[in-house]
Design a protein around this motif. Structure first.
Motif, PDB file in Angstrom:
ATOM      1  N   ARG A 191      -3.811   8.729   1.750  1.00 27.47           N
ATOM      2  CA  ARG A 191      -3.800   7.308   2.142  1.00 27.47           C
ATOM      3  C   ARG A 191      -2.729   7.042   3.191  1.00 27.47           C
ATOM      4  O   ARG A 191      -2.180   5.947   3.267  1.00 27.47           O
ATOM      5  N   TYR A 193      -4.065   4.125   7.618  1.00 28.21           N
ATOM      6  CA  TYR A 193      -4.764   3.420   6.539  1.00 28.21           C
ATOM      7  C   TYR A 193      -4.001   2.198   6.019  1.00 28.21           C
ATOM      8  O   TYR A 193      -4.634   1.151   5.774  1.00 28.21           O
ATOM      9  N   ARG A 232      -5.934  -1.289   5.715  1.00 35.77           N
ATOM     10  CA  ARG A 232      -6.039  -2.036   4.459  1.00 35.77           C
ATOM     11  C   ARG A 232      -5.479  -3.441   4.628  1.00 35.77           C
ATOM     12  O   ARG A 232      -6.083  -4.419   4.170  1.00 35.77           O
ATOM     13  N   GLU A 260       0.830  -1.207   0.000  1.00 33.78           N
ATOM     14  CA  GLU A 260       0.000   0.000   0.000  1.00 33.78           C
ATOM     15  C   GLU A 260       0.864   1.257   0.000  1.00 33.78           C
ATOM     16  O   GLU A 260       0.575   2.219  -0.727  1.00 33.78           O
ATOM     17  N   GLU A 262     -12.585  -2.143   0.675  1.00 38.06           N
ATOM     18  CA  GLU A 262     -11.680  -1.259   1.401  1.00 38.06           C
ATOM     19  C   GLU A 262     -10.675  -0.596   0.463  1.00 38.06           C
ATOM     20  O   GLU A 262     -10.440   0.613   0.519  1.00 38.06           O
ATOM     21  N   VAL A 263     -10.077  -1.372  -0.421  1.00 35.60           N
ATOM     22  CA  VAL A 263      -9.064  -0.819  -1.334  1.00 35.60           C
ATOM     23  C   VAL A 263      -9.711   0.096  -2.365  1.00 35.60           C
ATOM     24  O   VAL A 263      -9.170   1.161  -2.691  1.00 35.60           O
TER      25      VAL A 263
END
Length: 730
Positions: free
Chosen positions: A349, A353, A357, A331, A392-393
């Motif tokens: 992000r 987060y 994730r 991520e 979520e992504v």
């Protein structure tokens, strides 16, 4: 077989080195005779000791744990160290010529270190090996499988009737699934659809959500047969002065209670069912990671298929931990590339987060899949599980693109794993794949206009607007799972508590759906009351370019949809022109009309602008992939069902609303399990004529009583509910 042998040798070698290092460090631990040995002889002694300890750990340890199941958990945890040390003492006694020697206290330390190193090594080598993972999960659920062997027939065989596993891919829209299959990202789904080397085993059917296109409304309707009075993901209730949030445990408990009270039935999974990773239980007795049960800590509500059961296997813990760390770095890398390439739209992000994730895409997925595998090996009749990784992504990376494509590919691997397990289960299983909603792309309302919906409402009310707007947080389902796992209350922001100022409006966001309520007025305000109090508010909202339409209620003419330039559509008068609703596709007027009838509909319901050409919406939250209102792919999920089950709808018709999906799934359970599943007269219709579709069965048995929700074919969903003996309020 070769890969398994290689892992055994590698773990043995690492354990041998660990034993050599410990023998060199700890004065009370030696691997040589008193006269001294050569390095080769010491190495052989270490190898023999490590091998003996490994064999004893694999053979004797499970027997010891099973014998001590009645020991309290804390006592067992302390006792485990001494038992492990005892195994090491025995292993050293087996070394020829007595070259291994260790003190009792040191044995505990050495055994603990060697067990940790062996588990870490084995987990690291098997982290990408699904076959090894599946075998470990078989072992994990073996005890539960035997405990439930009483379900089997008296002759020792498994259940005769097939079971059904419902896997919900949260947020995956029909078109996203179709594109992923076409791109070769989901070969398991492609095989089911007959696009591989064999013929089709499943059919793909799109369905249409309600106005509130989000998990709270959809899953409540699917599992409990009613999502009445769920106008959004979060909404304010004037009679209690509270904000309901679908992914807050206390709210989920209340929503489930209301649904059961309305339908008079426990849910889809009341007969030998299991609910895994869901917001609601569906009436299942077996629960794991179910939010509506997160606040209940009694022993009777705990499930062995949750976090503790999964992580009781060290190899599972290592595999998931390594994947978790890899996902965090993945991520960070993806968000960095997005910033460097200046992709638009884009949202922040950072912060926690990456860890949220990783929880959704790794921990939640692994635990839920393991629980479902355990349910299948135990022979449960019906299982419903939710995998939230894509949702979520997609909220942060967008519904399409390389970020979510990787997630979809990994979800397909999980589906392949479940399909393989089904071949070894004690009963046949039908795997039904479905989603609760899709996601629509688009930048945020704040990014485009420099203010939030709350700022716009305050301006229309003549109230001061803060210079720097408060940033709202994502309403993604995974965030609630994290907080529930940590036993922390789910709070999405300051607006979700009791209002601090009595006269100021409460503005809540659910994707591209906004809700405006005036807490000092005890009833739902009419259009006329709003105009008298804030004459500029409704025109300000309706004429803003980022707003698609408003829903308010007129005291004289009932529900009315307001659009730009003074357009008004009165829903109670069967308008010839749909006005701003025309761009939102078929069924928009019916969906809005139904929501208007909810007791807790907000004073003003706001749906954002929608571009039919690009399928884009403007989220009132910080999401570039959003859902919650009308507009685009968010309202078009899918249902992928085995051909062995009846057609969900007749050709030319479509499923409309989560409640209809519930009745289709319930009819399928009746087909598979027979009269033990209460499906009302619809089950009798299917028994007499197996060729009719599931929806035709509930329609044929229906007694029309309420025309408040017409479907595309002209029938009524509430009539279908009555047919299945569900909705006792009509």
């Amino acid at each position: 077989m070769g890969s398994t042998l290689w892992r055994v040798v590698a773990v043995w070698a690492v354990s041998t080195l660990t034993m050599l290092v410990l023998a060199g460090i700890l004065p009370d631990f030696k691997l040589q005779s008193d006269d001294g040995d050569s390095a080769t002889r010491i190495a052989v002694t270490a190898a023999l000791g490590a091998g003996a300890f490994g064999v004893l750990s694999a053979v004797v340890w499970p027997l010891l744990v099973r014998a001590l199941l009645l020991v309290p958990a804390l006592v067992l945890g302390l006792l485990a160290f001494f038992l492990n040390g005892s195994l090491l003492l025995i292993a050293l006694r087996l070394i020829p010529e007595g070259r291994g020697e260790v003190g009792a206290e040191t044995a505990v330390v050495v055994a603990a270190v060697m067990s940790a190193v062996a588990s870490a090594t084995g987990g690291a080598l098997a982290v990408r090996d699904d076959d090894a993972y599946r075998r470990r999960l078989y072992r994990l659920s073996d005890r539960r499988r035997r405990r439930n062997s009483g379900r089997d027939d008296q002759d020792g065989g498994g259940p005769v009737t097939p079971g059904t596993v419902f896997i919900q891919l949260d947020g995956v829209g029909h078109d996203v699934l179709r594109d992923a299959v076409d791109k070769g990202l989901m070969p398991t789904v492609a095989d089911w659809l007959g696009e591989g080397k064999r013929g089709a085993t499943h059919r793909l059917t799109p369905w249409r959500t309600d106005w509130s296109s989000q998990t709270g409304a959809s899953q409540l309707g699917i599992l409990h047969g009613s999502n009445h009075d769920v106008p959004a993901f979060r909404w304010y209730e004037k009679d209690t002065g509270e904000v309901m949030v679908s992914n807050r445990p206390a709210s989920a408990v209340e929503l489930q209670r209301r649904a059961i009270e309305r339908t008079g039935d426990g849910g889809l999974l009341t007969v030998d069912g299991a609910s895994r990773g869901n917001l609601f239980s569906g009436g299942a007795e077996q629960l794991a990671l179910v939010l509506s049960m997160a606040a209940r800590r009694g022993k009777e509500n705990r499930s062995r298929a949750g976090y503790f059961a999964y992580f009781s296997d060290p190899a599972n813990a290592v595999r998931t931990a390594l994947s978790f760390v890899a996902e965090v770095f993945r991520e960070i890398g993806e968000s960095t590339r997005a910033r460097v390439k200046r992709r638009r739209p884009r949202i922040g992000r950072g912060g926690l987060y990456p860890f949220i994730r990783a929880f959704a895409t790794v921990v939640e997925r692994d635990v839920v899949v393991a629980a479902v595998i355990g349910d299948m090996l135990a022979g449960r009749s019906a299982v419903y599980a939710d995998l939230v990784a894509y949702d979520e992504v997609a909220h942060h990376s967008g519904p399409t693109g390389p970020d979510v494509e990787k997630v979809l590919a990994r979800l397909d691997r999980s589906l392949a794993l479940l399909a393989q397990v089904a071949e070894h289960a004690p009963r046949a299983y039908r795997i039904v794949l479905l989603s609760d909603h899709g996601q629509s792309p688009g930048e945020t309302f704040r990014a485009r206009y420099g203010l939030t919906l709350g700022d716009l409402v305050r301006a229309g009310c003549g109230l001061p607007v803060p210079r720097r707007a408060q940033r709202t947080h994502s309403g993604a389902e995974a965030r609630a799972s994290v907080r529930a796992a940590l036993r922390r209350p789910v709070e999405e922001g300051a607006d979700e508590r009791r209002p601090a100022r009595r006269a100021e409006p409460i503005v809540l966001a659910s994707g591209n759906l906004g809700l405006v309520s005036f807490p000092d007025v005890p009833h739902r305000m009419t259009r006329e009351e709003i105009d008298r109090r804030h004459p500029a508010l409704l025109p300000t909202l309706a004429n803003h370019p980022g707003i698609g339409f408003l829903l308010v209620r007129s005291a004289e003419r009932g529900p009315v949809v307001l659009g730009a330039r003074g357009v008004e559509v009165y829903l109670a008068e069967e308008p010839a022109e749909l006005g701003p609703l025309a761009d939102f596709g078929p069924g928009a007027m019916e969906a809005v009309r139904r929501t208007d009838g909810f007791p807790h509909t907000a004073d003003i319901m706001v749906n954002s602008w929608y571009d039919p050409a690009e399928g884009e919406v403007l989220a009132f939250e910080e999401q570039i992939g959003s859902h919650g209102g009308l507009g685009g792919a968010q309202a078009r999920p899918f249902l992928l069902s085995p051909l062995a089950l009846s057609e969900p709808v007749a050709p030319g018709q479509e499923l409309v609303g989560a409640e209809q999906v519930h009745h289709v799934l319930r009819c399928w359970l009746g087909e598979e399990l027979g009269p033990e599943v209460p499906v009302g007269d619809a089950g009798a219709v299917r028994a007499e004529n197996p060729q009719v579709t599931a929806r035709e069965a509930v329609a044929e048995a229906a007694v029309p009583v309420d025309d408040s929700r017409p479907n595309a074919a002209g029938g009524t969903a509430f009539a279908a509910a009555d047919a299945a003996g569900q909705d006792k309020t009509h």
